[in-house]
Enzyme design. Structure first.
Site, PDB file in Angstrom:
ATOM      1  N   ASP A 114       0.845  -1.192   0.000  1.00  0.00           N
ATOM      2  CA  ASP A 114       0.000   0.000   0.000  1.00  0.00           C
ATOM      3  C   ASP A 114       0.877   1.237   0.000  1.00  0.00           C
ATOM      4  O   ASP A 114       1.922   1.283   0.636  1.00  0.00           O
ATOM      5  CB  ASP A 114      -0.922  -0.027   1.232  1.00  0.00           C
ATOM      6  CG  ASP A 114      -1.985   1.052   1.168  1.00  0.00           C
ATOM      7  OD1 ASP A 114      -2.757   1.164   2.128  1.00  0.00           O
ATOM      8  OD2 ASP A 114      -2.056   1.777   0.165  1.00  0.00           O
ATOM      9  N   GLU A 132      -9.152   8.344   5.305  1.00  0.00           N
ATOM     10  CA  GLU A 132      -7.949   7.764   5.932  1.00  0.00           C
ATOM     11  C   GLU A 132      -7.510   8.517   7.178  1.00  0.00           C
ATOM     12  O   GLU A 132      -8.353   8.924   7.987  1.00  0.00           O
ATOM     13  CB  GLU A 132      -6.838   7.718   4.882  1.00  0.00           C
ATOM     14  CG  GLU A 132      -7.264   6.932   3.630  1.00  0.00           C
ATOM     15  CD  GLU A 132      -6.096   6.596   2.762  1.00  0.00           C
ATOM     16  OE1 GLU A 132      -6.050   7.074   1.627  1.00  0.00           O
ATOM     17  OE2 GLU A 132      -5.218   5.856   3.235  1.00  0.00           O
TER      18      GLU A 132
HETATM   19  C1  GLC Z   1      -4.286   4.463   0.261  1.00  0.00           C
HETATM   20  C2  GLC Z   1      -5.123   3.494   1.049  1.00  0.00           C
HETATM   21  C3  GLC Z   1      -5.625   2.323   0.256  1.00  0.00           C
HETATM   22  C4  GLC Z   1      -5.843   2.741  -1.191  1.00  0.00           C
HETATM   23  C5  GLC Z   1      -4.490   3.094  -1.769  1.00  0.00           C
HETATM   24  C6  GLC Z   1      -4.578   3.568  -3.232  1.00  0.00           C
HETATM   25  O1  GLC Z   1      -3.211   4.892   1.008  1.00  0.00           O
HETATM   26  O2  GLC Z   1      -4.554   3.001   2.254  1.00  0.00           O
HETATM   27  O3  GLC Z   1      -6.831   1.868   0.871  1.00  0.00           O
HETATM   28  O4  GLC Z   1      -6.421   1.672  -1.918  1.00  0.00           O
HETATM   29  O5  GLC Z   1      -3.823   4.100  -1.024  1.00  0.00           O
HETATM   30  O6  GLC Z   1      -5.297   4.771  -3.319  1.00  0.00           O
END
Ligand code: GLC
Length: 609
Positions: A328, A525
């Site tokens: 991630d 987030e």
């Molecule tokens: C973010 C998130 C994840 C997401 C990814 C791509 O940091 O933690 O859930 O899918 O980046 O956007």
């Protein structure tokens, strides 16, 4: 002056300066001016076994792997943000295998057609590579194709958790997949299988709630809806995320100084981790999950991203996960002090595709170095790329026709909006209903409405809508606000007034009912991490103003999680938890005025006193 002598000194000086410069680049910048390419001489051939859709996927993968150079294989292991591509030729120069749109990262003009054209341009660039391996393009369509103007915006997962209807979740996922596929995007970073044990976490609304078994059932229902279609390949590839323990990070332990929970540390023992957080992933793997995204959290202070026991021993070996693991957002680079060591540790732990959003040249150079030094073995790379290519074939990327503009009509279709409306009404939870104030009569004489979320599609939708952090207002989303839905539902003789602050004179005659729609500003987030999620002073004031001018007061809470209303709840006649309902506000009016009963149940605990 002896020019010859001086000229030879100058030449020596220049040579030494050039050598020092090259040494500096390779020691300190560690960036190639050019990719270290081992040239593939068999390019753009046709009628090869891997291009034959009649052959079994494992044979097609084996044939393709046999034709790939190390550099082409390494290019399949990197996932980059589309805004880091400043020249489409970089896709073939670096053999890039996967792109993503970070939240809100779309074409200059936010229309479905512009999205389709952007994706097709990337797709064509990938087809220019020697072996023409198609791109995997991923996006966070976590509650509908939320980045695209006009898309149906479904309730966020927390609301689907309140509805707790697996068949409905499958329909929501199917509709989302159809809207994504219409724009040529075949990879969704959803469902979120985290189990929200601490609602102070900004990602709470992305989860189905705090019950592992429910989250497992709904997560697999979503997976089924996303991947299943009439063809012999996935409609859209789903992603089971964030492996593992999301929702249990200790408050205040985030590595990121701007956050409190996201990127935090999990201190559960292994038994608790398995009983709470492994169940949804186990069920997802059994039900066909082919991508798992690893969390940026730490478990007992070790990064999940470099935890071989979690990624390889448990997920790949014990659960038999045959797809690929993707890291991630820069989670890999938090593993060790240097990028090189971080990448080596993560790939050797079991990460197959590394999301380094803006850093692909370094990644490719570092993996090439690690391969040549033996820090990452050829077998590890071949295993990772075999997994990735297998999933690409299973998603039909080598065989499906390019999406066409005619298919865009499905975006925001009435049929999809009806599914969303049903999900909205089934997600509404009746927290309090003194003297059966609800449902309201449609022919009540006078209703006054107020609150920050009454006439605000952005607040109804929450984060991951139009922009990563969502929007606060009605621009950029096509839908119906809760206020508009109320007005559409009541009789012609009913008077509905609206003032966001609740400033009504009314002299001395009271309104029959006051409806105040309050809640949270959009966030996503870690930016939503909050020690005490609660109502704003403005919303509390609007409630007080309306209460003073109404015979009965109904408070509707539009939020991604429970808010602290213990001090006030006893003063309100009725309270509805609306979660983040999305574009179809009519679903709220459907239960408010009794066309449907309230059936939603709390997906997470909510203390009212
Ligand atoms: C973010 C998130 C994840 C997401 C990814 C791509 O940091 O933690 O859930 O899918 O980046 O956007």
């Amino acid at each position: 002056m002896n020019f010859k002598f001086h000229r030879s000194k100058l030449i020596i000086f220049l040579l030494v300066a050039l050598l020092l410069t090259i040494a500096f680049v390779f020691i300190f910048i560690k960036r190639p001016f050019f990719p270290l390419v081992n040239k593939n001489n068999n390019c753009q051939q046709t009628n090869l076994p891997y291009q034959n859709s009649a052959l079994p996927i494992d044979q097609r993968v084996a044939d393709l792997m046999s034709r790939m150079t190390d550099v082409e294989k390494i290019g399949q292991m990197v996932l980059i943000e589309k805004n880091s591509i400043h020249n489409l030729d970089d896709i073939s120069r670096y053999n890039i295998g996967a792109l993503l749109s970070g939240g809100g990262a779309g074409p200059k003009q936010d229309t479905p057609l512009a999205w389709l054209q952007m994706i097709n341009d990337f797709d064509s660039a990938a087809k220019e590579t020697c072996l023409g391996i198609p791109l995997l393009y991923g996006i966070d369509a976590v509650h509908g194709h939320g980045n695209v103007l006009g898309a149906t915006i479904f309730p966020h997962a927390i609301g689907l958790g309140a509805a707790n209807d697996p068949d409905l979740v499958t329909q929501v996922a199917q509709a989302t997949a159809d809207e994504m596929a219409a724009t040529g995007i075949y990879w969704n970073f959803a469902p979120n299988l985290d189990v929200a044990k601490d609602i102070r976490w900004g990602k709470t609304y992305e989860t189905f709630g705090s019950n592992p078994a429910n989250n497992a059932t709904l997560g697999s229902a979503y997976l089924k809806g996303m991947q299943t279609n009439s063809n012999d390949y996935f409609n859209v590839l789903a992603t089971a995320k964030h492996y593992i323990g999301g929702g249990n990070m200790e408050f205040g332990t985030s590595r990121n100084k701007d956050f409190k929970v996201e990127e935090g540390n999990i201190t559960l023992d292994e038994t608790s981790l398995r009983q709470t957080h492994l169940i949804p992933f186990q069920k997802a793997v059994t039900n066909g999950a082919k991508v798992v995204m690893v969390s940026t959290a730490t478990w007992n202070n070790k990064m999940n991203t470099s935890n071989h026991y979690l990624l390889t021993d448990i997920l790949k070996t014990e659960l038999g996960f045959s797809g690929f693991i993707v890291s991630d957002w820069y989670g890999v680079y938090a593993v060790a002090d240097s990028k090189y060591d971080s990448i080596v540790n993560s790939v050797n732990a079991g990460v197959d595709m590394v999301m380094t959003p803006f850093d692909y040249k370094d990644f490719i150079f570092n993996v090439q170095q690690a391969l040549s030094k033996g820090d990452i073995t050829k077998d590890r790379i071949d295993n990772a790329v075999t997994r990735i290519l297998t999933v690409k074939f299973e998603t039909g990327l080598f065989d499906r026709p390019q999406a066409l503009p005619e298919g865009l009509a499905v975006i925001g279709s009435d049929q999809h909006r009806d599914i969303a409306r049903e999900a909205v009404r089934k997600s509404q939870v009746l927290l309090k209903n003194n003297q059966s104030v609800l449902p309201l009569s449609k022919s009540v004489k006078k209703i006054i409405v107020a609150g920050s979320a009454a006439d605000n599609l952005g607040r109804q939708a929450g984060g991951w809508t139009t922009e990563w952090q969502g929007i606060d207002g009605n621009e950029g989303i096509v839908g119906i606000t809760i206020l508009e839905a109320i007005k559409k539902t009541v009789s012609a003789d009913t008077e509905v007034e609206y003032d966001k602050e609740g400033d009504y004179s009314l002299e001395n005659n009271l309104a029959d009912v006051g409806i105040v729609v309050v809640g949270e500003k959009p966030y996503a987030e870690g930016w939503g991490d909050n020690a005490n999620p609660s109502l704003s002073p403005e919303d509390l004031s609007a409630i007080e103003n309306v209460k003073a001018k109404s015979k009965k007061i109904v408070v509707i809470i539009v939020a991604g999680r429970p808010l602290d209303i213990k001090e006030y709840a006893q003063n309100w006649d009725a309270i509805v938890a609306s979660w983040l309902p999305g574009s179809e506000g009519q679903g709220v009016a459907d239960v408010l005025f009794g066309d449907y009963a309230f059936t939603g149940k709390l997906p997470v605990a909510w203390e009212l006193r």
